[in-house]
Design a protein around this motif. Structure first.
Motif, PDB file in Angstrom:
ATOM      1  N   ASN A   1      38.112  29.432  40.811  1.00  0.00           N
ATOM      2  CA  ASN A   1      37.926  31.150  40.109  1.00  0.00           C
ATOM      3  C   ASN A   1      36.177  31.346  38.842  1.00  0.00           C
ATOM      4  N   HIS A   2      35.286  31.981  39.300  1.00  0.00           N
ATOM      5  CA  HIS A   2      34.448  32.006  39.093  1.00  0.00           C
ATOM      6  C   HIS A   2      33.778  33.474  38.624  1.00  0.00           C
ATOM      7  N   VAL A   3      33.557  33.074  37.694  1.00  0.00           N
ATOM      8  CA  VAL A   3      33.341  34.791  36.850  1.00  0.00           C
ATOM      9  C   VAL A   3      31.896  34.602  36.155  1.00  0.00           C
ATOM     10  N   ASN A   4      31.405  35.872  36.865  1.00  0.00           N
ATOM     11  CA  ASN A   4      29.650  35.603  36.552  1.00  0.00           C
ATOM     12  C   ASN A   4      29.869  37.117  35.701  1.00  0.00           C
ATOM     13  N   VAL A   5      29.633  36.600  34.059  1.00  0.00           N
ATOM     14  CA  VAL A   5      29.296  38.067  33.410  1.00  0.00           C
ATOM     15  C   VAL A   5      27.378  38.393  33.062  1.00  0.00           C
TER      16      VAL A   5
ATOM     17  N   THR B   1      29.033  43.635  32.402  1.00  0.00           N
ATOM     18  CA  THR B   1      29.610  43.639  33.722  1.00  0.00           C
ATOM     19  C   THR B   1      29.923  41.968  34.227  1.00  0.00           C
ATOM     20  N   GLU B   2      30.939  42.395  34.803  1.00  0.00           N
ATOM     21  CA  GLU B   2      31.912  41.089  35.275  1.00  0.00           C
ATOM     22  C   GLU B   2      32.237  40.507  36.674  1.00  0.00           C
TER      23      GLU B   2
ATOM     24  N   ASP C   1      29.965  32.194  34.009  1.00  0.00           N
ATOM     25  CA  ASP C   1      28.208  32.039  33.555  1.00  0.00           C
ATOM     26  C   ASP C   1      27.883  33.320  33.108  1.00  0.00           C
ATOM     27  N   ILE C   2      27.493  32.896  32.206  1.00  0.00           N
ATOM     28  CA  ILE C   2      27.313  34.368  30.950  1.00  0.00           C
ATOM     29  C   ILE C   2      25.519  34.607  30.682  1.00  0.00           C
TER      30      ILE C   2
END
Length: 649
Positions: free
Chosen positions: A60-64, A73-74, A195-196
């Protein structure tokens, strides 16, 4: 916000939930997680190579990317492996809820891969957007949509790959950003990365609990925050524990500097909604009937509870902006925010102080590491001059006495001086069930009885709500259900008026159980406490049976919850002709840090009278307090199971 799939909770963003009177769904442990091991173990680890969870999050890779105005934007890239094909419906169709009025959500790619190397691409025709189910009819109106991805049939070890992108087009709070990611302890995961990127000017902070590895760096006018979790093994936390969010690994970011700032943000939008308009003043004058002081406040509260229907409203930013009091009086319906605002306006009209208060209705009794409005899902009111909480949404709550899900909770009192205030806890004297029964054991083993129950506090709330929702024609069926542990039976109830809120609520009952016990030279049976209702209407004639889930483990790693408060009952049992008492259980008495318990039996010529009292001092018991609770409840349960023995004369 009600997530539609339990699996979503592992990847849950508690952002934009809105303040509704509802609960979040349970974790995968409630959806069929297999556990093994000693039932007395305080915390049961799952085999690390063969997880007991029905699925595993492989990635689960999340980029915000956050903008200074609070928009973001996510992009999420998830890979889910199905470990138990019997529970395929947990992720097929795969569903994501979002607010279509405030955000755009699209699927960039989706496919299924098999252990044999096959790949099935999900076509665009298999992706649908539809209204959130609760929005299809009252009591819920919402702009929420559900994006559904219909997948080919999934088999064991098949993997779902999905890449989505969400664009927030309207912020819930301008210039603010806050999100929480939770990894429930009952779920299995690998390779979780967040990652934010945000402007440094927003002063975005990060915090975590559990085994997250968090880092941050600055680059010019931007701040980059990262969180990593390499492996998370599924574990079963044990029955009757608090909500998993209290001890699951959390990663949180927030621009809110304090909890007072959260209260201020809500108050800035809600204060003018409680304006004393002519319709508000007229309603307040009529509803208070010329009464003064607390009598007037109770009358206003009762009027709001009885005349305004609860309807959930989550329309755009309305998730955190209440409808005006005047509008609510015109429509005669509203959500929890509307109820809280209207009651505040009615109090304002009579010169009383009242402030909206944010609270979490779920089984949650702590705050997350950083201040955020998105931890809360309910709004009530706080009267500072009386230090009382009022929830007119509940319809049947005693003024000043909260329902079960609102007690012992940290709440954010808004208003000119926002702050954290904890709601009242167990208060056994104020949350009391008094029960008196007169029973006759007949010569053929049948048992007949009549009883009166008088309730206060959350017991009264539960009883009022129960008898307001069950038609009299169903009383016989409810009675039969409650008598099932003793073999069934027949009878009915005669309840009081559930609309009278400021008085104890009373119910009488009469019933008959066929063949309650075997009749012979000796008769042996436990003390029949009677068919009184218990919180949750758990279909048990004895409340202590519901608490066997609490006292099973020898020790606890996490806090447990109990919702009994105070119980006192007196039961007189008339003996059949031709029998005398051969054995009575001994009296019991214990007072410790968890509460107190007394149990005593007295014998008359042809009857036995039992006196029983239980008082629990807390709603939540931490692991250090648990041994005292377990000792108390074990003694109680053993006493209730101890038999009376009669012998033929």
């Amino acid at each position: 916000m009600l997530l539609l799939k339990s699996v979503q909770r592992a990847l849950m963003v508690v952002c934009g939930a809105g303040l509704l009177s509802g609960t979040l769904p349970g974790s995968l442990a409630q959806a069929g997680t297999t556990v093994s091991g000693n039932s007395n173990a305080p915390f049961i680890p799952i085999n690390e190579k063969q997880s007991g969870a029905p699925l595993r999050i492989l990635k689960n890779h999340v980029n915000v990317t956050v903008q200074s105005n609070g928009l973001f934007t996510e992009r999420d890239h998830q890979v889910l492996e199905l470990l138990n094909p019997a529970l395929e419906t947990m992720i097929n169709p795969y569903q994501i809820q979002y607010s279509a009025d405030m955000a755009k959500l699209r699927v960039l790619r989706a496919w299924v891969s098999t252990p044999g190397g096959q790949k099935y691409v999900v076509p665009a025709s298999a992706i649908f957007v539809r209204p959130e189910p609760m929005a299809a009819g009252a009591p819920m109106y919402s702009h929420a949509k559900v994006l559904s991805i219909v997948l080919p049939k999934l088999g064991k070890d098949d993997q779902l790959h999905i890449i989505t992108e969400k664009t927030q087009t309207t912020p819930y709070f301008a210039g603010q950003f806050s999100q929480i990611w939770e990894m429930p302890v009952s779920q299995s995961a690998r390779n979780f990365r967040i990652d934010i990127t945000a402007p440094r000017s927003m002063h975005l902070r990060a915090a975590h609990t559990g085994n997250w590895i968090v880092s941050q760096r600055t680059q010019g006018q931007l701040i980059h925050i990262s969180a990593r979790m390499a492996v998370h093994h599924a574990r079963y936390p044990g029955p009757s524990t608090v909500d998993e969010s209290q001890f699951s690994p959390l990663f949180e970011v927030s621009t809110f500097p304090s909890w007072a700032a959260v209260g201020k943000a809500y108050w800035s939008r809600a204060a003018d909604k409680a304006a004393v308009t002519p319709i508000v003043q007229k309603t307040a004058d009529t509803a208070s009937h010329g009464l003064q002081g607390w009598d007037a406040e109770k009358a206003l509260y009762t009027w709001d509870s009885h005349h305004i229907r609860y309807v959930g409203l989550e329309l755009g930013v309305g998730g955190y902006v209440p409808i005006s009091a005047s509008k609510t009086l015109e429509t005669r319906y509203g959500d929890c925010k509307a109820h809280a605002t209207l009651l505040q306006a009615l109090f304002n009209a009579r010169g009383f102080k009242l402030y909206p208060t944010l609270i979490n209705w779920n089984n949650v009794f702590t705050l997350p590491p950083l201040p955020t409005p998105f931890w809360f899902n309910h709004a009530i009111d706080y009267a500072p001059q009386r230090h009382l909480f009022l929830d007119s949404t509940g319809t049947y709550e005693t003024p000043g006495q909260l329902a079960i899900g609102e007690r012992d909770k940290p709440s954010i009192v808004t208003g000119p001086h926002p702050r954290v205030v904890t709601t009242p806890g167990a208060e056994p004297d104020a949350n009391q069930l008094d029960y008196a029964a007169d029973l006759t054991l007949q010569q053929n083993g049948d048992l007949s009885g009549v009883a009166k129950m008088q309730t206060k506090g959350w017991w009264a709330w539960m009883y009022r709500q129960t008898f307001a929702s069950i038609p009299p024609s169903a009383y016989h069926r409810v009675m039969n259900t409650l008598l099932l542990p003793d073999g069934g039976g027949s009878g009915t109830f005669v309840p009081g008026n559930p609309d009278i809120l400021d008085q104890p609520f009373a119910v009488t009952a009469h019933w008959h159980t066929v063949a309650y016990t075997h009749v012979g030279d000796h008769i042996s049976f436990p003390i029949p406490s009677g068919p009184y209702l218990t919180p949750g209407l758990s279909a048990t004639a004895r409340p202590m049976e519901a608490l066997t889930r609490v006292i099973g483990p020898l020790q606890r790693q996490h806090p447990v919850t109990t919702y009994l408060g105070g119980i006192h009952w007196t039961t007189t049992i008339h003996l059949p002709e031709g029998y005398r008492v051969q054995y009575l259980p001994p009296a019991q008495q214990l007072h410790n840090q968890a509460g107190s318990f007394t149990y005593a039996l007295t014998q008359q010529e042809h009857s036995i009278t039992v006196h029983y009292t239980l008082q629990l001092q807390r709603v939540v018991y931490n692991p250090q307090q648990y041994p005292a609770l377990r000792t108390l409840l074990k003694l109680d349960y053993a006493a209730q199971q101890s038999p009376i023995i009669l012998v033929r004369q």
